[in-house]
Design an enzyme around this catalytic site. Structure first.
Site, PDB file in Angstrom:
ATOM      1  N   HIS A 184      39.859  45.809  51.905  1.00 58.18           N
ATOM      2  CA  HIS A 184      39.178  46.670  50.925  1.00 58.18           C
ATOM      3  C   HIS A 184      37.665  46.473  50.945  1.00 58.18           C
ATOM      4  O   HIS A 184      36.935  47.300  50.411  1.00 58.18           O
ATOM      5  CB  HIS A 184      39.794  46.543  49.531  1.00 58.18           C
ATOM      6  CG  HIS A 184      39.436  45.326  48.735  1.00 58.18           C
ATOM      7  ND1 HIS A 184      40.247  44.215  48.658  1.00 58.18           N
ATOM      8  CD2 HIS A 184      38.369  45.062  47.953  1.00 58.18           C
ATOM      9  CE1 HIS A 184      39.683  43.327  47.868  1.00 58.18           C
ATOM     10  NE2 HIS A 184      38.546  43.810  47.424  1.00 58.18           N
TER      11      HIS A 184
ATOM     12  N   ASP B 167      45.564  42.215  53.092  1.00 63.94           N
ATOM     13  CA  ASP B 167      44.223  42.716  52.775  1.00 63.94           C
ATOM     14  C   ASP B 167      43.127  42.006  53.577  1.00 63.94           C
ATOM     15  O   ASP B 167      42.372  41.202  53.049  1.00 63.94           O
ATOM     16  CB  ASP B 167      43.986  42.553  51.268  1.00 63.94           C
ATOM     17  CG  ASP B 167      42.837  43.411  50.774  1.00 63.94           C
ATOM     18  OD1 ASP B 167      42.068  43.915  51.603  1.00 63.94           O
ATOM     19  OD2 ASP B 167      42.723  43.580  49.538  1.00 63.94           O
TER      20      ASP B 167
ATOM     21  N   SER C  56      36.028  38.844  46.666  1.00 65.36           N
ATOM     22  CA  SER C  56      36.931  39.440  47.644  1.00 65.36           C
ATOM     23  C   SER C  56      36.511  39.055  49.053  1.00 65.36           C
ATOM     24  O   SER C  56      35.350  39.242  49.416  1.00 65.36           O
ATOM     25  CB  SER C  56      36.927  40.952  47.516  1.00 65.36           C
ATOM     26  OG  SER C  56      37.607  41.326  46.367  1.00 65.36           O
TER      27      SER C  56
HETATM   28  N1  ARG Z   1      41.420  44.476  42.773  1.00 63.15           N
HETATM   29  C1  ARG Z   1      40.891  44.027  44.013  1.00 63.15           C
HETATM   30  C2  ARG Z   1      39.432  43.723  43.903  1.00 63.15           C
HETATM   31  O1  ARG Z   1      38.783  44.106  42.977  1.00 63.15           O
HETATM   32  C3  ARG Z   1      41.249  44.936  45.138  1.00 63.15           C
HETATM   33  C4  ARG Z   1      40.704  46.317  45.106  1.00 63.15           C
HETATM   34  C5  ARG Z   1      41.132  47.237  46.233  1.00 63.15           C
HETATM   35  N2  ARG Z   1      42.513  47.667  46.149  1.00 63.15           N
HETATM   36  C6  ARG Z   1      42.904  48.798  45.544  1.00 63.15           C
HETATM   37  N3  ARG Z   1      44.177  49.058  45.503  1.00 63.15           N
HETATM   38  N4  ARG Z   1      42.063  49.631  44.980  1.00 63.15           N
HETATM   39  O2  ARG Z   1      38.847  43.075  44.739  1.00 63.15           O
END
Ligand code: ARG
Length: 703
Positions: free
Chosen positions: A83, A220, A640
């Site tokens: 991501h 991821d 992340s």
């Molecule tokens: N919640 C995670 C973050 O803020 C992943 C975001 C990307 N994934 C998604 N399904 N939108 O780093």
């Protein structure tokens, strides 16, 4: 059993109040924190973190200013989350070469794809410069003079650093709510190329359904490479650049971990509010999170409908949608948590204790004033709430408003000859691969209607009169007309801004009306914002003083932080949710893809993950391959892509998410509930190997 020294036990006791909570700066990691880490299984010397030449920190990068990453090979290979690489992957994708959908594997250096406007940044060193700034009189200055002083010192320090090495620069950041200041020296590399990405089905497995949730199976990660000039130094993209050879990289480990093992993340957490007053928390809940969730909810409904109807539209909006949805869900979850754990009341109680302590000691007497703080917040509430609605409605939500506001704010490049002035114009670059007219029009119409419903009449841009009088209150007709008549949406149009036609253009006027409201909303807010900031700074200072017998970390501010703790499962309402997920669990979800597209994946993925034998990627302890796993490391957005290390400093995974039940941890860390969700390095390597056949990359990492 491990023998603990008296000192270590003392340190552990001091830290018990914190229970592994904390995002620590590395340059001045408190000894008691290091000792607690040792007691929990960290086996490297203190200097191995920050000081020595091959310090672990040298493998960790700020990934393009919004994520974290880690260097994993002597040829500059970088791991980050899928991501985090999302927009890079998307930008290289077309309906013909859809790397987002199909994944991407560069078979050699030549195939690695350069990326505009991306970079990785290494932290070279960091230093507390509070004393220097105090001597320069920072405390006696108002806000503007303060930032002028910071700027000039930052420039001076950068010049000093550049005299040693022209590729360095220095940033000065506020820590502990502005009670302390650190200077950090960085080295940036801007030639960063995409090397490997899984199909989105795996890189974003579970999509919005599973985002912020556990159990999780998302693979991821994505892989980039740093390129340098022939002297191994940072350089702008050139086809002659070569893979960068770092001094230090993180060794990937197939050894895994057991429940309870030491684990540590190092990365770039963006922002937390652990010192925030209960007044501030209420504001966050009701005037920021709530509007954000409300507006994004209705916008996303429109986006989703259009994206499902067309692949081309889906490709254009993939990142925009994910970005919006991420903090839409976060805001909903955070507000739920704030209420369910009674966070406002907890903080209020704590402040009552702090106030008693202040009364008895006289600390910051005449400065820290709880009643004033409350009154300032009260006074600001409506405007902050409206401003959030304004932002979520007009800022980066649709192309027309974005363009109109860019024009209204000035700062657009002037093109054409110097003279005569009438020949000068603005021009928007062709970005037709980033938006779709039908979607854009509907989003704008829906948002305009919603804005009025939510904020009432006091802060309505002027064009609402036109909507009522000329379009009988029909928002869609108003927007369609705007698109049809305004020159700002015409491809390749030259906008001669000196002309009457330009000044009367409905799109140009739209932008001015929107900006008028912004100025209205911010008018006179400077002083009250400053007062709140000062009070929050005193509040933090008081807390630090009242609890001076234990170490305190500063709120996150997108500087490098270390968080330590353990691999640790999670139970909710008596239900054990485990500390890792298995291939069976993802196959089971894939089998439910008919009722949820977020669980869809290519048959090959199902086949690979249905294997009976995962070979060297199998965990020795559980005899399973682990997909994702949990630790209690203290992370937040920006982390992340952060490396997760074991007690020997080996790479066991990448952090990529937090869990739904502790989303208020940005405000108050809940050590019972808060978990860091990581993707297991063995799952990543398995996919690189079996799906990507990326032998050259595995070899490069010494596998
Ligand atoms: N919640 C995670 C973050 O803020 C992943 C975001 C990307 N994934 C998604 N399904 N939108 O780093």
């Amino acid at each position: 059993m491990r023998k603990l020294s008296v000192l270590t036990i003392a340190a552990a006791l001091v830290l018990q109040a914190h229970a592994d909570e904390g995002m620590w700066t590395l340059c001045n990691l408190p000894q008691p924190v290091y000792q607690a880490m040792q007691a929990e299984g960290f086996q490297l010397p203190y200097d191995a973190l920050y000081k020595s030449n091959d310090a672990i920190k040298n493998s960790v990068v700020n990934f393009s200013g919004f994520c974290s990453g880690v260097v994993v090979s002597p040829d500059g290979l970088v791991f980050t989350n899928h991501h985090c690489g999302f927009e890079a992957i998307r930008s290289h994708s077309t309906v013909e070469h859809d790397y987002m959908l199909n994944g991407f594997v560069a078979k050699n250096y030549e195939e690695e794809l350069p990326n505009k406007d991306m970079f990785v940044s290494f932290m070279v060193s960091q230093q507390d410069i509070t004393d220097r700034l105090t001597q320069l009189g920072i405390d006696q200055r108002d806000k503007e003079a303060k930032s002028a002083l910071i700027d000039s010192l930052q420039n001076a320090l950068t010049q000093e650093a550049k005299a040693q090495d022209s590729t360095l620069h220095v940033d000065i950041d506020a820590f502990y709510e502005g009670n302390r200041w650190y200077a950090t020296t960085y080295q940036d590399f801007t030639d960063l190329r995409l090397v490997f990405a899984l199909p989105k089905s795996m890189g974003k497995f579970g999509g919005e359904t599973d985002n912020w949730m556990w159990p999780r199976q998302t693979c991821d990660f994505s892989v980039f490479r740093i390129y340098a000039d022939k002297n191994n130094r940072p350089a702008a993209y050139s086809k002659d650049n070569r893979p960068y050879h770092p001094q230090h990289w993180a060794p990937v480990s197939l050894k895994g971990y057991r429940d309870g093992d030491f684990s540590m993340t190092i990365g770039y957490p963006g922002s937390t509010n652990r010192y925030l007053s209960h007044y501030g928390i209420k504001l966050r809940r009701d005037a920021e999170n709530a509007p954000r969730a409300q507006v994004r909810g209705i916008k996303q409904e429109v986006m989703q409908r259009h994206m499902r109807a067309s692949e081309a539209v889906r490709i254009k909006y993939d990142s925009k949608f994910a970005q919006s949805a991420n903090y839409w869900k976060n805001s909903l979850g955070m507000n739920k948590c704030i209420d369910s754990i009674g966070l406002v009341q907890q903080k209020r109680d704590y402040e009552a204790r702090l106030r008693q302590w202040q009364d008895s000691t006289g600390f910051l007497k005449g400065k820290l004033d709880f009643d004033k703080l409350g009154a300032y917040y009260e006074k600001r509430f409506d405007r902050v709430r409206t401003r959030y609605y304004w932002m979520e409605t007009f800022r980066r939500t649709n192309e027309l408003a974005t363009r109109a506001m860019r024009l209204a704010m000035g700062g657009m490049e002037v093109k054409g000859p110097k003279k005569p002035a009438s020949k000068q114009y603005h021009e928007f670059a062709d970005n037709s691969n980033e938006w779709d007219a039908a979607l854009d029009k509907e989003v704008l119409a829906v948002l305009l209607k919603n804005y009025r419903q939510q904020v009432g009449n006091r802060y309505l841009p002027k064009f609402y009169t036109t909507i009522d009088q000329r379009f009988g209150g029909d928002y869609q007709r108003f927007v369609d007309d705007l698109y049809a008549r305004s020159i700002i949406m015409k491809k390749g149009a030259k906008l001669f801004y000196n002309t009457k036609a330009y000044k009367e253009d409905p799109g140009v006027r739209f932008g001015q009306d929107v900006m008028d409201i912004y100025y209205d909303l911010t008018e006179g807010m400077g002083a009250i914002n400053d007062s709140i900031e000062a009070q929050e700074r005193y509040l933090c200072a008081a807390k630090l003083r009242m609890e001076e017998d234990m170490p305190h970390y500063s709120d996150a501010n997108f500087t490098m932080r270390l968080s330590y703790g353990q691999v640790k499962g999670f139970s909710l309402g008596g239900k054990e949710l485990g500390y890792y997920t298995t291939p069976e669990s993802i196959v089971e979800k894939m089998d439910r893809a008919k009722s949820n597209v977020d669980y869809e994946a290519e048959p090959i993925m199902r086949q690979l993950l249905s294997s009976k034998d995962f070979g060297r990627f199998t965990d020795k302890d559980t005899k399973k391959m682990h997909l994702c796993f949990l630790t209690n490391n203290d992370i937040t957005g920006g982390n992340s892509g952060s490396p997760m290390f074991d007690g020997k400093g080996r790479l066991i995974g990448l952090a990529f998410d937090g869990n739904w039940d502790s989303l208020s941890s940005d405000i108050l860390f809940d050590s019972l509930l808060a978990r860091c969700i990581g993707v297991d390095i063995r799952y990543m390597l398995f996919m690189m190997d079996k799906w990507g056949h990326a032998d050259r990359l595995l070899k490069e990492m010494g596998l």
